[in-house]
Design a protein around this motif. Structure first.
Motif, PDB file in Angstrom:
ATOM      1  N   LEU A 165     -20.400  -0.760  38.638  1.00  0.00           N
ATOM      2  CA  LEU A 165     -19.232  -1.645  38.679  1.00  0.00           C
ATOM      3  C   LEU A 165     -18.311  -1.380  37.494  1.00  0.00           C
ATOM      4  CD1 LEU A 165     -20.689  -5.027  39.871  1.00  0.00           C
ATOM      5  CD2 LEU A 165     -19.123  -3.536  41.041  1.00  0.00           C
ATOM      6  N   ALA A 166     -18.889  -1.088  36.312  1.00  0.00           N
ATOM      7  CA  ALA A 166     -18.063  -0.852  35.137  1.00  0.00           C
ATOM      8  C   ALA A 166     -17.235   0.416  35.289  1.00  0.00           C
ATOM      9  CB  ALA A 166     -18.939  -0.754  33.890  1.00  0.00           C
ATOM     10  N   LYS A 167     -17.805   1.421  35.992  1.00  0.00           N
ATOM     11  CA  LYS A 167     -17.033   2.652  36.217  1.00  0.00           C
ATOM     12  C   LYS A 167     -15.854   2.413  37.134  1.00  0.00           C
ATOM     13  CE  LYS A 167     -19.978   6.435  35.133  1.00  0.00           C
ATOM     14  NZ  LYS A 167     -20.319   7.805  35.499  1.00  0.00           N
ATOM     15  N   GLN A 168     -15.971   1.389  38.000  1.00  0.00           N
ATOM     16  CA  GLN A 168     -14.861   1.110  38.908  1.00  0.00           C
ATOM     17  C   GLN A 168     -13.825   0.193  38.284  1.00  0.00           C
ATOM     18  OE1 GLN A 168     -16.442  -0.500  42.490  1.00  0.00           O
ATOM     19  NE2 GLN A 168     -18.146   0.924  42.465  1.00  0.00           N
ATOM     20  N   GLY A 169     -14.085  -0.319  37.081  1.00  0.00           N
ATOM     21  CA  GLY A 169     -13.096  -1.156  36.425  1.00  0.00           C
ATOM     22  C   GLY A 169     -13.257  -2.633  36.688  1.00  0.00           C
ATOM     23  N   VAL A 170     -14.376  -3.022  37.291  1.00  0.00           N
ATOM     24  CA  VAL A 170     -14.601  -4.448  37.509  1.00  0.00           C
ATOM     25  C   VAL A 170     -15.258  -5.017  36.265  1.00  0.00           C
ATOM     26  CG1 VAL A 170     -15.714  -6.148  38.959  1.00  0.00           C
ATOM     27  CG2 VAL A 170     -14.891  -4.030  39.941  1.00  0.00           C
ATOM     28  N   GLU A 171     -14.686  -6.089  35.709  1.00  0.00           N
ATOM     29  CA  GLU A 171     -15.249  -6.656  34.494  1.00  0.00           C
ATOM     30  C   GLU A 171     -16.410  -7.569  34.853  1.00  0.00           C
ATOM     31  OE1 GLU A 171     -12.080  -8.642  32.664  1.00  0.00           O
ATOM     32  OE2 GLU A 171     -10.828  -6.840  32.488  1.00  0.00           O
ATOM     33  N   MET A 172     -17.493  -7.417  34.096  1.00  0.00           N
ATOM     34  CA  MET A 172     -18.642  -8.273  34.358  1.00  0.00           C
ATOM     35  C   MET A 172     -18.437  -9.624  33.691  1.00  0.00           C
ATOM     36  SD  MET A 172     -20.449  -6.485  36.262  1.00  0.00           S
ATOM     37  CE  MET A 172     -21.988  -7.387  36.307  1.00  0.00           C
ATOM     38  N   GLN A 173     -19.300 -10.567  34.077  1.00  0.00           N
ATOM     39  CA  GLN A 173     -19.113 -11.939  33.603  1.00  0.00           C
ATOM     40  C   GLN A 173     -19.477 -12.074  32.127  1.00  0.00           C
ATOM     41  OE1 GLN A 173     -17.942 -13.430  36.207  1.00  0.00           O
ATOM     42  NE2 GLN A 173     -17.395 -15.354  35.231  1.00  0.00           N
ATOM     43  N   GLU A 174     -20.483 -11.304  31.667  1.00  0.00           N
ATOM     44  CA  GLU A 174     -20.986 -11.473  30.306  1.00  0.00           C
ATOM     45  C   GLU A 174     -19.947 -11.068  29.269  1.00  0.00           C
ATOM     46  OE1 GLU A 174     -25.441 -10.194  31.789  1.00  0.00           O
ATOM     47  OE2 GLU A 174     -24.330  -8.971  30.333  1.00  0.00           O
ATOM     48  N   GLU A 175     -19.198 -10.010  29.562  1.00  0.00           N
ATOM     49  CA  GLU A 175     -18.207  -9.544  28.599  1.00  0.00           C
ATOM     50  C   GLU A 175     -17.142 -10.595  28.347  1.00  0.00           C
ATOM     51  OE1 GLU A 175     -18.615  -4.983  30.254  1.00  0.00           O
ATOM     52  OE2 GLU A 175     -16.710  -6.056  30.379  1.00  0.00           O
ATOM     53  N   GLU A 176     -16.792 -11.306  29.405  1.00  0.00           N
ATOM     54  CA  GLU A 176     -15.765 -12.329  29.241  1.00  0.00           C
ATOM     55  C   GLU A 176     -16.280 -13.482  28.392  1.00  0.00           C
ATOM     56  OE1 GLU A 176     -14.756 -13.280  33.135  1.00  0.00           O
ATOM     57  OE2 GLU A 176     -13.976 -11.277  33.581  1.00  0.00           O
ATOM     58  N   VAL A 177     -17.582 -13.788  28.549  1.00  0.00           N
ATOM     59  CA  VAL A 177     -18.147 -14.862  27.745  1.00  0.00           C
ATOM     60  C   VAL A 177     -18.129 -14.472  26.270  1.00  0.00           C
ATOM     61  CG1 VAL A 177     -20.262 -16.123  27.246  1.00  0.00           C
ATOM     62  CG2 VAL A 177     -19.551 -15.754  29.599  1.00  0.00           C
ATOM     63  N   GLN A 178     -18.433 -13.191  25.977  1.00  0.00           N
ATOM     64  CA  GLN A 178     -18.423 -12.748  24.593  1.00  0.00           C
ATOM     65  C   GLN A 178     -17.022 -12.789  23.991  1.00  0.00           C
ATOM     66  OE1 GLN A 178     -20.232  -8.935  24.634  1.00  0.00           O
ATOM     67  NE2 GLN A 178     -22.269  -9.728  25.071  1.00  0.00           N
ATOM     68  N   ILE A 210     -26.096   8.435  35.445  1.00  0.00           N
ATOM     69  CA  ILE A 210     -26.295   7.026  35.093  1.00  0.00           C
ATOM     70  C   ILE A 210     -27.782   6.830  34.864  1.00  0.00           C
ATOM     71  CG2 ILE A 210     -25.927   4.648  35.811  1.00  0.00           C
ATOM     72  CD1 ILE A 210     -23.814   5.571  37.680  1.00  0.00           C
ATOM     73  N   LYS A 211     -28.115   5.967  33.895  1.00  0.00           N
ATOM     74  CA  LYS A 211     -29.522   5.685  33.649  1.00  0.00           C
ATOM     75  C   LYS A 211     -30.120   4.924  34.828  1.00  0.00           C
ATOM     76  CE  LYS A 211     -28.532   3.760  29.853  1.00  0.00           C
ATOM     77  NZ  LYS A 211     -28.621   2.876  28.696  1.00  0.00           N
ATOM     78  N   ALA A 212     -31.345   5.285  35.178  1.00  0.00           N
ATOM     79  CA  ALA A 212     -31.981   4.676  36.341  1.00  0.00           C
ATOM     80  C   ALA A 212     -32.767   3.448  35.922  1.00  0.00           C
ATOM     81  CB  ALA A 212     -32.895   5.684  37.022  1.00  0.00           C
ATOM     82  N   ASP A 213     -32.066   2.365  35.696  1.00  0.00           N
ATOM     83  CA  ASP A 213     -32.778   1.132  35.409  1.00  0.00           C
ATOM     84  C   ASP A 213     -32.077   0.002  36.133  1.00  0.00           C
ATOM     85  OD1 ASP A 213     -30.509   1.102  33.992  1.00  0.00           O
ATOM     86  OD2 ASP A 213     -31.382   0.498  32.091  1.00  0.00           O
ATOM     87  N   LEU A 214     -32.395  -1.207  35.773  1.00  0.00           N
ATOM     88  CA  LEU A 214     -31.840  -2.335  36.522  1.00  0.00           C
ATOM     89  C   LEU A 214     -30.357  -2.539  36.243  1.00  0.00           C
ATOM     90  CD1 LEU A 214     -34.653  -4.990  36.445  1.00  0.00           C
ATOM     91  CD2 LEU A 214     -33.742  -3.748  38.376  1.00  0.00           C
ATOM     92  N   ARG A 215     -29.842  -1.955  35.146  1.00  0.00           N
ATOM     93  CA  ARG A 215     -28.434  -2.127  34.847  1.00  0.00           C
ATOM     94  C   ARG A 215     -27.556  -1.086  35.530  1.00  0.00           C
ATOM     95  NH1 ARG A 215     -27.240  -5.348  30.579  1.00  0.00           N
ATOM     96  NH2 ARG A 215     -25.366  -4.180  30.171  1.00  0.00           N
TER      97      ARG A 215
END
Lengths: 137, 123
Positions: free
Chosen positions: B109-122, B98-103
């Motif tokens: 979380l994305a690897k575990q299948g939890v959807e983030m809030q931003e994707e739903e807004v898009q 995984i890239k070592a940054d703030l994301r």
């Protein structure tokens, strides 16, 4: 003579308070199951426990340069402890594989629920209805 | 005057005994703890209690320099926690590619299948 006893009583009360905070911190760290909950218990001892113990020692010592040094210990610890807590919580948030699971405590048994099942339940149901409608058309 | 000195001795000795027992319990937790962050939390708390013991000794033995030892111990304990956190974050990210940054938290979380809030807004 009574002044000395009053000073002893004040320092003893502070010492006992600090030790009670430390005992509750260690009890919480041994009792909780997840690392973030454990950090919540450990922060209690890092702030209030060390504050009361060193305050008691400062009362024992009186007004001198030594108590100023002990005060510096408290000041440094109150600056450093939240920073280290933030570092530990970032490590936990990056490396925990089961962070998305929400643990729900019921009577006696422990049930794990996926977070997206809880938060997106109604939205997911509407999405499935749309898909079914599209298939029907 | 004898009596009050004995009272101070009893207070400090009791505090030292209680802190010793608590350190042993924290060592047990740091051995048992399932994750690396549990161990780091327990070791950090052991450091806190050792600072308290050193401060109590500095008042008991009437030695001036033990307060300085306290301060230096606090600094080194803080440095150790920060270095351990950085090292284990780097080890984990290198193992998972995984890239070592703030994301990185979002990637985890994305690897575990939890959807983030931003994707739903898009959507």
């Amino acid at each position: 003579m009574t002044g000395a006893w009053i000073r002893f009583a004040a320092s003893a009360v502070c010492m006992v308070l600090g030790l009670v905070f430390m005992v509750s911190a260690v009890f919480g760290v041994n009792k909780f199951r997840h690392a973030l909950n454990r950090m919540h218990a450990a922060a209690l001892g890092d702030t209030l426990g060390i504050l009361f113990v060193i305050l008691s020692l400062m009362i024992m010592r009186g007004f001198s340069l030594d108590s100023l040094k002990l005060l510096m210990v408290i000041v440094f610890f109150w600056i450093a402890s939240p920073v280290s807590g933030h570092m530990i919580s970032r490590l936990e948030a990056m490396t925990d594989e089961s962070l998305g699971e929400l643990s729900v405590l019921e009577k006696g048994s422990k049930v794990h629920v996926q977070l997206h099942d809880v938060s997106n339940l109604d939205r997911r149901a509407s999405r499935e209805k749309k898909k079914k409608g599209a298939k029907g058309r | 005057m004898e009596l009050i000195e004995q009272a101070y001795q009893v207070l400090m000795t009791g505090a030292l005994w209680i802190l010793a027992v608590l350190i042993i319990l924290s060592i047990i937790r740091s051995v048992l703890g399932p994750g690396i962050s549990d161990r780091i939390i327990a070791v950090n708390m052991i450091g806190t209690m050792i600072i308290m013991i050193t401060a109590i000794f500095s008042v008991w033995m009437d030695e001036n320099y033990l307060a300085d030892v306290c301060l230096i111990y606090a600094m080194i304990s803080f440095l150790g926690v920060v270095v351990l956190c950085k090292v284990y974050t780097g080890v984990y990210l290198q193992r998972k590619h995984i890239k070592a940054d703030l994301r990185a938290i979002e990637d985890n979380l994305a690897k575990q299948g939890v959807e983030m809030q931003e994707e739903e807004v898009q959507e």
